[in-house]
Motif scaffolding. Structure first.
Motif, PDB file in Angstrom:
ATOM      1  N   GLN A  77       0.803  -1.137  -0.048  1.00 53.94           N
ATOM      2  CA  GLN A  77      -0.130  -0.069  -0.024  1.00 53.94           C
ATOM      3  C   GLN A  77       0.837   1.303   0.192  1.00 53.94           C
ATOM      4  O   GLN A  77       0.710   2.120  -0.870  1.00 53.94           O
ATOM      5  CB  GLN A  77      -0.882   0.053   1.312  1.00 53.94           C
ATOM      6  N   SER A  78       1.842   1.274   0.786  1.00 60.41           N
ATOM      7  CA  SER A  78       2.815   2.491   0.702  1.00 60.41           C
ATOM      8  C   SER A  78       3.486   2.329  -0.586  1.00 60.41           C
ATOM      9  O   SER A  78       3.814   3.808  -0.954  1.00 60.41           O
ATOM     10  CB  SER A  78       3.953   2.280   2.024  1.00 60.41           C
TER      11      SER A  78
ATOM     12  N   GLU B 243       0.806   4.316  -2.971  1.00 59.47           N
ATOM     13  CA  GLU B 243       0.595   5.563  -2.547  1.00 59.47           C
ATOM     14  C   GLU B 243       1.557   6.591  -2.755  1.00 59.47           C
ATOM     15  O   GLU B 243       1.483   7.693  -3.139  1.00 59.47           O
ATOM     16  CB  GLU B 243       0.176   5.591  -1.053  1.00 59.47           C
TER      17      GLU B 243
END
Length: 334
Positions: free
Chosen positions: A41-42, A45
């Protein structure tokens, strides 16, 4: 814009840099699913892009291999390449493909270029005429494999089919169908390319085993652009061939074109067997009898062995000749 680093990803995911590094290198042995999800996810993003150059310098590997094929147009070459790419993709290796056109000078240029780019290993369909160059790579223990051919006097793992057996299967099938005056057509024989030479040897041995005299006029080796005129010459003989073995897929196409242009009925006027399974074999009219072999398996096995050599999981100095079995696919062209 500021370049996003591993440290930024670690901070965003609230975990250590080493954990992010392990994730990026597919080392998940002690990593929980939630940790992997947070890192992924990081990365999304922050739009993080790994620095391939830095990774290569740190790990002393480019995660890239080179493949030099003799002729990209062959069905065998594309099937082998597909397998190599599948294996390498699954293990995060990149593949650089070069086409030598069976030209030793072009092959030498590509070997030197790929070496300069610091690829981790090579799979080569060798012309056989750069022996000194191959020997240099062997001496420096550079991971190197040969595909479809081998070079006498070199200790290099090579992946080939049982070429003599492939020709024997074809001759045996023609004889069982009552054909006489069996010819074999392959590309130029002067280059001493392993499959061509071995298939002609297998053809000769099979005829002799059946008590049939070998007629040199029925052994045809010619470059693709001159095959049509050679076929015209052979079929103008007082006793022309009644059956013909196509030494590879490109030769098969030339034979089919000649038969069509000269209104020859297959198999009544001419029986045909092609060594190489081709995509149109089953839908051609009549469907073509072919000799098939496991091209994809050969490429897969070669790629897996090369990666093991690169990782030093296998002896880089091994020199086994890996042979694969051909199989008759009987249809209606003979």
């Amino acid at each position: 814009m500021k370049k996003i680093t591993i440290a930024d990803v670690a901070k965003h995911a609230n975990i250590s840099k080493s954990t992010v590094s392990q994730y990026l290198n597919n080392r998940f042995d002690y990593m929980g699913e939630k940790t992997k999800e947070r890192i992924a996810q990081s990365i999304r993003e922050l739009d993080y892009k790994p620095n391939i150059v830095a990774r290569s310098l740190k790990q002393k590997t480019t995660f890239t291999i080179g493949v030099i094929v003799a002729n990209m147009l062959h069905v065998f070459s594309t099937q082998v390449l597909r397998a190599i790419e599948d294996v390498c993709h699954a293990q995060d290796y990149h593949v650089i493909v070069c086409n030598s056109d069976d030209d030793p000078k072009k092959e030498k240029k590509y070997i030197e270029m790929l070496h300069a780019k610091q690829v981790d290993g090579l799979i080569v369909f060798p012309t056989g005429e750069n022996k000194e160059l191959y020997e240099g790579m062997v001496n420096e223990q550079f991971p190197l494999l040969f595909m479809d051919r081998f070079v006498e006097g070199l200790n290099i793992d090579s992946f080939l089919i049982e070429n003599e057996k492939a020709a024997k299967i074809a001759v045996d099938h023609f004889v069982s169908k009552g054909y006489e005056n069996i010819a074999i057509l392959t590309k130029e024989l002067l280059k001493n390319v392993t499959p061509r030479v071995e298939r002609v040897q297998g053809y000769k041995k099979a005829l002799k085993a059946h008590g049939i005299e070998v007629a040199e006029k029925f052994i045809i080796g010619e470059e693709v652009e001159h095959i049509q005129e050679k076929l015209k010459e052979v079929f103008s003989l007082p006793t022309p061939p009644r059956a013909i073995i196509a030494g590879n897929d490109l030769v098969l196409i030339q034979i089919l074109q000649f038969a069509k242009e000269n209104e020859m009925n297959i198999p009544e006027d001419l029986g045909i067997i092609g060594i190489d399974e081709v995509s149109f074999a089953s839908i051609y009219s009549p469907p073509l009898t072919t000799i098939s072999y496991p091209s994809y398996e050969m490429g897969k096995d070669a790629a897996e062995l090369l990666l093991k050599k690169i990782r030093k999981e296998e002896n880089s100095m091994s020199s086994e000749i890996h042979r694969y079995q051909p199989e008759l696919i009987e249809r209606r062209s003979c």
